[in-house]
Write an enzyme that holds these catalytic residues in place. Structure first.
Site, PDB file in Angstrom:
ATOM      1  CB  SER A 151      -2.838   7.390   0.557  1.00 44.85           C
ATOM      2  OG  SER A 151      -1.261   7.153   0.423  1.00 44.85           O
ATOM      3  CE1 TYR A 164      -1.994   4.079   5.458  1.00 43.03           C
ATOM      4  CE2 TYR A 164      -1.046   4.261   2.897  1.00 43.03           C
ATOM      5  CZ  TYR A 164      -1.636   4.874   4.400  1.00 43.03           C
ATOM      6  OH  TYR A 164      -1.540   6.178   4.390  1.00 43.03           O
TER       7      TYR A 164
END
Length: 258
Positions: A151, A164
């Protein structure tokens, strides 16, 4: 012109929905036999299963119920794929969860669960895949490929989602480590780092204020689509990327360049 993944055997975790679903469809369209590894067969967006969509499009896919955080489940997955297809050419580590909590809001239970899926799950899948790939015959000097979906929040902070962001940063380093440690085995490992991708999944990702910020922050005049990530994952799985390993390929519409 031959399809880019003709005859390849691919496993994609979290492929029932979102980005994983798009990658599975693209791989199948390019000739790969696809295994969809997920905890549920039905897509979060609604509609028919990924395997059924691929079958309707003339591709080959099947579903194996898998919890990537569980070692026995991962071993069953790879054993089933090799028994059915004889080898494993491409692993896409994609399945992930989030809590939308900052450091002080995150409970120990939440922390452990995100680590179990987003980090330990990638580790278990990659470890089992490498063990299989090392023992199979190479194709054009490549025994196998691993593609980790990281990401942009592995490169910059993920506001309001501490677990996350931490796991995605670790995945970038995991990618480098696998690439270096297993280059001599003929195994390629890269990551794809999506920016803001609109998947259709319900939840905080579709909050209007967050979407407005992402649109203003992204230089490209639209936000990303799952197919944008699928294109990058296809490139890294193909013979066009045989000498590319250890990279984290940004697919973010220029977010990180701005």
């Amino acid at each position: 012109m031959m399809a880019l993944l003709q005859g390849r055997v691919a496993v994609i975790s979290g492929a029932s929905s979102g980005i994983g679903r798009a990658i599975a469809q693209r791989y199948a369209a390019e000739g790969a036999t696809v295994t969809i590894a997920d905890t549920a067969e039905g897509p979060l967006e609604g509609g028919v299963s990924t395997a059924e969509v691929i079958a309707r499009e003339g591709g080959q896919a099947w579903f194996v119920r898998t919890d990537i955080s569980d070692e026995d489940s991962v071993n069953h997955l790879v054993d089933a794929v090799v028994t059915r297809h004889g080898r494993l050419d491409v692993l896409v580590n994609n399945a992930a969860i989030y809590t939308s909590t900052n450091l002080t809001e995150t409970s120990l239970e939440q922390w452990r669960r995100v680590i179990d899926v987003n980090l330990t799950g990638f580790f278990l899948c990659a470890r089992r895949a490498v063990a299989q790939m090392r023992d199979q015959e190479p194709v054009d000097d490549i025994r196998g490929r691993i593609i980790n979906i990281s990401s942009q929040h592995g490169m910059i902070a993920c506001p309001g989602d501490f677990p996350y962001g931490v796991t995605k940063g670790a995945i970038v380093q995991m990618t480098r480590q696998i690439a270096v440690d297993h280059a001599a085995d003929g195994i390629v490992c890269n990551a794809v780092a999506p920016g803001k991708i609109i998947t259709g999944k319900p939840g905080v990702a579709n909050d209007p204020d967050a979407l407005d910020y992402s649109r203003r922050r992204t230089p490209w005049p639209r936000l990303g689509k799952p197919s944008d990530v699928a294109g990058a994952a296809l490139f890294l799985a193909s013979d066009m990327a045989n000498y590319i390993t250890g990279i984290n390929l940004m697919v973010d519409g220029g977010w990180m360049a701005g």
